[in-house]
Design a protein around this motif. Structure first.
Motif, mmCIF file in Angstrom:
data_model
loop_
_atom_site.group_PDB
_atom_site.id
_atom_site.type_symbol
_atom_site.label_atom_id
_atom_site.label_comp_id
_atom_site.label_asym_id
_atom_site.label_seq_id
_atom_site.Cartn_x
_atom_site.Cartn_y
_atom_site.Cartn_z
ATOM 1 N N GLY A 240 0.809 -0.977 0.107
ATOM 2 C CA GLY A 240 -0.022 -0.005 0.010
ATOM 3 C C GLY A 240 0.800 1.385 0.051
ATOM 4 N N LEU A 241 0.203 2.402 -0.443
ATOM 5 C CA LEU A 241 1.186 3.731 -0.225
ATOM 6 C C LEU A 241 0.630 4.420 0.686
ATOM 7 C CD1 LEU A 241 -0.042 4.918 -4.053
ATOM 8 C CD2 LEU A 241 1.925 3.484 -3.386
ATOM 9 N N ASP A 242 1.525 5.058 1.187
ATOM 10 C CA ASP A 242 1.345 5.996 2.388
ATOM 11 C C ASP A 242 0.411 7.347 2.259
ATOM 12 O OD1 ASP A 242 1.862 7.862 4.625
ATOM 13 O OD2 ASP A 242 3.843 7.277 5.088
ATOM 14 N N SER A 243 -0.517 7.452 2.697
ATOM 15 C CA SER A 243 -1.609 8.568 2.340
ATOM 16 C C SER A 243 -0.941 9.926 2.435
ATOM 17 C CB SER A 243 -2.786 8.251 2.866
ATOM 18 O OG SER A 243 -2.699 8.393 4.371
ATOM 19 N N SER A 244 0.074 10.129 3.356
ATOM 20 C CA SER A 244 0.670 11.365 3.729
ATOM 21 C C SER A 244 1.648 11.802 2.684
ATOM 22 C CB SER A 244 1.443 11.136 4.941
ATOM 23 O OG SER A 244 2.336 10.337 5.148
ATOM 24 N N ILE A 245 1.919 11.003 1.835
ATOM 25 C CA ILE A 245 2.829 11.237 0.589
ATOM 26 C C ILE A 245 2.256 11.697 -0.662
ATOM 27 C CG2 ILE A 245 4.815 10.406 -0.587
ATOM 28 C CD1 ILE A 245 5.723 8.617 1.606
ATOM 29 N N PRO A 246 2.276 12.648 -1.069
ATOM 30 C CA PRO A 246 1.610 13.156 -2.455
ATOM 31 C C PRO A 246 2.081 12.319 -3.669
ATOM 32 C CG PRO A 246 3.403 14.715 -1.919
ATOM 33 C CD PRO A 246 3.275 13.817 -0.981
ATOM 34 N N THR A 322 7.050 20.379 -4.489
ATOM 35 C CA THR A 322 8.363 20.952 -4.572
ATOM 36 C C THR A 322 9.417 20.276 -3.560
ATOM 37 O OG1 THR A 322 7.716 22.625 -2.767
ATOM 38 C CG2 THR A 322 7.286 23.280 -4.941
ATOM 39 N N SER A 323 8.920 19.807 -2.451
ATOM 40 C CA SER A 323 10.032 18.925 -1.632
ATOM 41 C C SER A 323 9.439 18.058 -0.889
ATOM 42 C CB SER A 323 10.330 20.123 -0.660
ATOM 43 O OG SER A 323 9.447 20.570 0.143
ATOM 44 N N GLY A 324 10.391 17.214 -0.149
ATOM 45 C CA GLY A 324 9.830 15.760 0.501
ATOM 46 C C GLY A 324 9.635 14.590 -0.202
ATOM 47 N N ASP A 325 9.079 13.894 0.486
ATOM 48 C CA ASP A 325 8.836 12.500 -0.344
ATOM 49 C C ASP A 325 7.668 12.692 -1.348
ATOM 50 O OD1 ASP A 325 11.066 11.176 0.977
ATOM 51 O OD2 ASP A 325 9.636 10.357 2.393
ATOM 52 N N VAL A 326 7.806 11.810 -2.405
ATOM 53 C CA VAL A 326 6.413 11.951 -3.632
ATOM 54 C C VAL A 326 6.557 10.714 -4.160
ATOM 55 C CG1 VAL A 326 8.007 12.969 -5.426
ATOM 56 C CG2 VAL A 326 5.841 13.103 -5.404
ATOM 57 N N TYR A 327 5.369 10.184 -4.497
ATOM 58 C CA TYR A 327 5.296 9.079 -5.547
ATOM 59 C C TYR A 327 5.203 9.462 -6.870
ATOM 60 C CZ TYR A 327 3.949 6.056 -1.464
ATOM 61 O OH TYR A 327 4.181 5.499 -0.327
ATOM 62 N N ILE A 328 5.944 8.832 -7.689
ATOM 63 C CA ILE A 328 5.679 9.180 -9.179
ATOM 64 C C ILE A 328 4.913 7.875 -9.898
ATOM 65 C CG2 ILE A 328 6.727 9.487 -11.486
ATOM 66 C CD1 ILE A 328 8.899 10.862 -9.953
ATOM 67 N N GLN A 329 3.864 8.477 -10.570
ATOM 68 C CA GLN A 329 2.980 7.118 -11.002
ATOM 69 C C GLN A 329 3.189 7.122 -12.475
ATOM 70 O OE1 GLN A 329 -1.324 8.127 -10.706
ATOM 71 N NE2 GLN A 329 -2.025 6.090 -11.755
ATOM 72 N N ASP A 330 3.543 5.968 -12.796
ATOM 73 C CA ASP A 330 3.733 5.503 -14.329
ATOM 74 C C ASP A 330 2.813 4.320 -14.434
ATOM 75 O OD1 ASP A 330 4.343 5.063 -16.715
ATOM 76 O OD2 ASP A 330 6.519 4.858 -16.331
ATOM 77 N N GLY A 331 1.552 4.708 -15.156
ATOM 78 C CA GLY A 331 0.479 3.734 -15.318
ATOM 79 C C GLY A 331 0.098 3.206 -14.033
ATOM 80 N N SER A 332 0.325 1.889 -13.804
ATOM 81 C CA SER A 332 -0.200 1.243 -12.432
ATOM 82 C C SER A 332 0.727 1.001 -11.668
ATOM 83 C CB SER A 332 -0.838 -0.136 -12.833
ATOM 84 O OG SER A 332 0.147 -1.041 -13.401
ATOM 85 N N ASP A 333 1.902 1.521 -11.911
ATOM 86 C CA ASP A 333 3.198 1.524 -10.922
ATOM 87 C C ASP A 333 3.433 2.880 -10.311
ATOM 88 O OD1 ASP A 333 3.751 -1.106 -11.764
ATOM 89 O OD2 ASP A 333 4.767 -0.612 -13.209
ATOM 90 N N TYR A 334 3.730 2.697 -8.977
ATOM 91 C CA TYR A 334 4.155 3.853 -8.376
ATOM 92 C C TYR A 334 5.449 3.824 -7.793
ATOM 93 C CZ TYR A 334 -0.775 4.758 -8.178
ATOM 94 O OH TYR A 334 -2.117 5.077 -8.393
#
Length: 711
Positions: A240-246, A322-334
């Motif tokens: 699962g993804l961390d909901s606090s990370i954009p 602009t800063s901090g942790d971030v997920y990059i979405q590419d299709g169904s992958d994060y």
């Protein structure tokens, strides 16, 4: 295919024999005063020659042509001749420039003084273009006269000697707040007045034999975006993804040409700004028409960097990340990555140079010509990395002394040229840790220090023999010996090392024949061997830099051997219609051995591509080609040219690249068309230039460029 094109060019030259050399276009007569003075050059033989009589393909770019092709950049005039690929990374903010001829960088000089730094790059902004009278270019192996670096060609920028009062100023403004200011004044201030009884001491003793010129320039630009910021992400998140990370969506990506990995474009490092200034002074005295001495001093300083770096990442709501942790979405992958205050910064650079040159020329017409040069080039470069919290200072000095003499014998049917040259170069590279990463002067401690020294001594001899009026034979060679000492460097693992001293030498022979085919044509052929000794930079320099989320580390290698080249060529050149039309073609072959290349290993660490490099003698290559040119003096003060260069290049033995690949920095095709308008009051030009794809650390795509200039 090579043989077919080769035969076509020489069939064309043979068919041209039937054209009258004396046919003159009446409409072109009006341009005679502007263009008809035949240029004389010494670049190919160190003896005065018209380009048509030279034993190699020579081009002379006049002052009018320099002005018409935008004189504020020293590469622009080179676009009007064949065979040169002016390698550049960016516009004004580019001191890594190095013009390529026939598969290798050319030796670049200003008034005969080597203009390269210890890494075999040269600062284009330091050349005083407002003071350049002409640019001489010779193609082919010329280590037999010039030593190291003259493997495939030589380019010499020659400064003016004033004969009248001159004063000029200019201002240019362009997009991105690009501004260029320049001013120049020159004179022979002590020319005698009409009244001989009122002469001053200077007028009596110096007269109109004393001359001087001074110039100043300033350039600046806010620049434009040049470097994207990348993230290379190795594995998608599982679970699962961390909901606090954009989550960043719709992120553009491309392929890293060095690793083949997908990389995501997360932002930009901002606009590439640039600022430089320069000043030039030249003064001298003419003892007679055949003897003079002059001194010049050139100062240049520039700096550039990036400003306004920013993130491109946005979430589903369109809010900027602009800063901090971030997920990059590419299709169904994060993919998980992070941004910091330094993610969108880049290394800034500052470079300055102080160049002193002293020339002496003496001649007894028909008996002997003597030329002496002493030059000192003091260079310093600073680079500042906010991301890595360091400032690197590179101190580099070069001292050069040349002495040559040409003796005329047997009614000038035999010319014997002898000469010697000494070059001493030192370099010290110190990297300082910073207490405040954003303050380039907050030096806290020394992280590393590399240093070294080299001394090269060369001696050459060249004989010219004209047994009959239509044939001249050339035979010569040069022996260079170099000593590299006091080498200290950091290896690829960061360990301090002391290198062994180097004591090595190289002999470079050259032979040529020139056959006059009537009054207007020539056939020439030559064979030569040349070399490039390992630069101090390759031997000692450890460095690192970050661009767009990709970091490179490299270390020196003091055990490098010189790169060598065996080359032959055959060419023809013709002048028609009272020298209003010039046609020439040359076929050449180069065999390079012990090419110095970067052996690289690539890693992905925390989403960043990390490249580890070390210089090595790893490759051999063949670069063959054809250069062709047609230039014409046209009616109504017009002059134009069409130039074409084709290369066949491949690696024949390799550890880094694959055998059969095209050689780096060698475009397959270069095409150039230009036309210029020249009068006493107005110079203008239009230039269309095409270059095929070039392979370097990355693949440089083909380009088609149209430019124009009016002065």
């Amino acid at each position: 295919m090579k043989l077919f094109v080769f035969v076509l060019f020489f069939l064309f030259g043979g068919l041209s024999l039937g054209t009258s050399a004396n046919a003159v276009d009446d409409a072109g007569e009006q341009t005679d005063d502007v263009f008809q003075l035949e240029p004389i050059t010494v670049i190919a033989t160190k003896t005065p020659k018209a380009p048509l009589d030279s034993p190699a393909s020579v081009s002379v770019i006049s002052e009018d042509e320099i002005q018409a092709f935008n004189s504020e950049h020293p590469f622009k005039p080179l676009f009007r001749i064949e065979g040169i690929y002016p390698r550049q990374y960016r516009g004004l903010a580019d001191y890594w420039s190095r013009p390529m001829i026939r598969g290798n960088r050319a030796l670049v000089m200003v008034d005969g003084l080597n203009w390269y730094d210890y890494g075999h790059y040269y600062n284009t902004g330091a050349i005083p273009m407002k003071d350049i009278e002409r640019i001489e270019v010779v193609r082919g192996p010329f280590s037999a006269l010039y030593g190291t670096l003259a493997q495939t060609g030589v380019i010499n920028y020659i400064t003016k000697i004033p004969y009248d009062m001159e004063a000029e100023g200019s201002f240019t403004y362009g997009e991105d707040n690009t501004q260029f200011y320049s001013a120049r004044v020159a004179a022979r201030p002590f020319a005698a007045p009409d009244d001989p009884e009122s002469l001053s001491w200077a007028e009596k003793n110096l007269g109109d034999n004393f001359f001087f010129s001074m110039s100043f320039k300033y350039r600046t630009t806010d620049g434009y975006e040049t470097n994207p910021t990348y993230k290379t992400l190795s594995a998608p998140v599982t679970g699962g993804l961390d909901s606090s990370i954009p989550v960043a969506t719709n992120v553009d990506s491309d392929i890293n040409p060095q690793t083949g990995d997908t990389r995501y474009i997360v932002g930009t490092q901002g606009d590439n700004w640039y600022e430089d200034y320069g000043a030039f002074l030249k003064t001298g005295y003419e003892f007679s028409d055949d003897s003079k001495v002059w001194y010049s001093f050139n100062i240049s300083q520039f700096e550039y960097g990036w400003e306004g770096g920013k993130s491109y990442l946005t979430d589903d709501s369109g809010d900027l990340i602009t800063s901090g942790d971030v997920y990059i979405q590419d299709g169904s992958d994060y993919y998980l990555t992070s941004l910091s205050d330094t993610t969108f910064t880049a290394t800034a650079y500052q470079k300055e140079s102080f160049v002193h040159t002293l020339h002496y020329d003496y001649s007894v017409p028909g008996k002997v010509d003597v030329n002496a040069i002493v030059g000192y080039n003091d260079k310093e470069t600073q680079s500042h990395s906010v991301a890595s919290a360091y400032t690197k200072v590179e101190d580099n000095d070069l001292i050069q002394a040349d002495l040559s003499a040409t003796f005329y014998m047997m009614d000038s049917r035999v010319l014997l040229t002898v000469g010697t040259q000494g070059v001493k170069e030192t370099a010290e590279v110190t990297k300082y840790n910073l207490s405040s990463p954003s303050d380039s002067d907050s030096w806290a401690s020394t992280q590393s220090q590399d240093s070294g020294e080299s001394l090269t001594w060369g001696t050459f001899v060249q004989a010219e023999y004209t047994p009959v009026d239509f044939t001249t034979l050339y035979l010569g060679g040069r022996y260079d010996h170099w000593w590299a000492t006091d080498t200290e460097y950091y290896d690829i693992n960061g360990n301090h090392e002391v290198g062994e001293d180097t004591d090595d030498g190289q002999f470079s022979p050259k032979a040529s024949v020139v056959c006059r085919l009537g009054e207007n044509g020539v056939l020439r052929a030559s064979y030569g061997e040349s070399f490039t000794a390992p630069s101090l930079y390759y031997r000692i320099a450890s460095y690192s830099y970050s661009i767009g989320g990709e970091t490179t580390y490299a270390a020196g290698n003091p055990d490098l051997d010189p790169t060598t080249n065996k080359s032959w060529e055959v060419g023809t050149e013709w002048e028609f219609f009272d020298k209003h039309l010039r046609v020439k073609a040359t076929y050449f072959q180069n065999e390079f051995e012990d090419l110095i290349v970067n052996a690289s290993r690539n890693y992905v660490i925390n989403g960043e591509t990390v490249t580890i490099k070390r210089r090595t003698n790893a490759e051999s290559a063949d670069v063959d080609g054809i250069e062709a040119a047609i230039e014409a003096i046209l009616p109504y003060n017009l002059k134009g040219g069409i130039h074409y260069t084709h290369h066949w290049s491949e690696y024949t033995q390799t550890e880094v690249n694959e055998a059969g690949w095209e050689v780096a920095e060698v475009p397959t095709d270069i095409f150039n068309f230009w036309i210029g308008y020249f009068t006493d009051f107005l110079d203008a030009s239009v230039n269309l230039r095409y270059s095929d794809s070039v392979y370097d650390d990355c693949r440089v795509p083909r380009f088609l460029r149209l430019s124009s200039h009016v002065s």
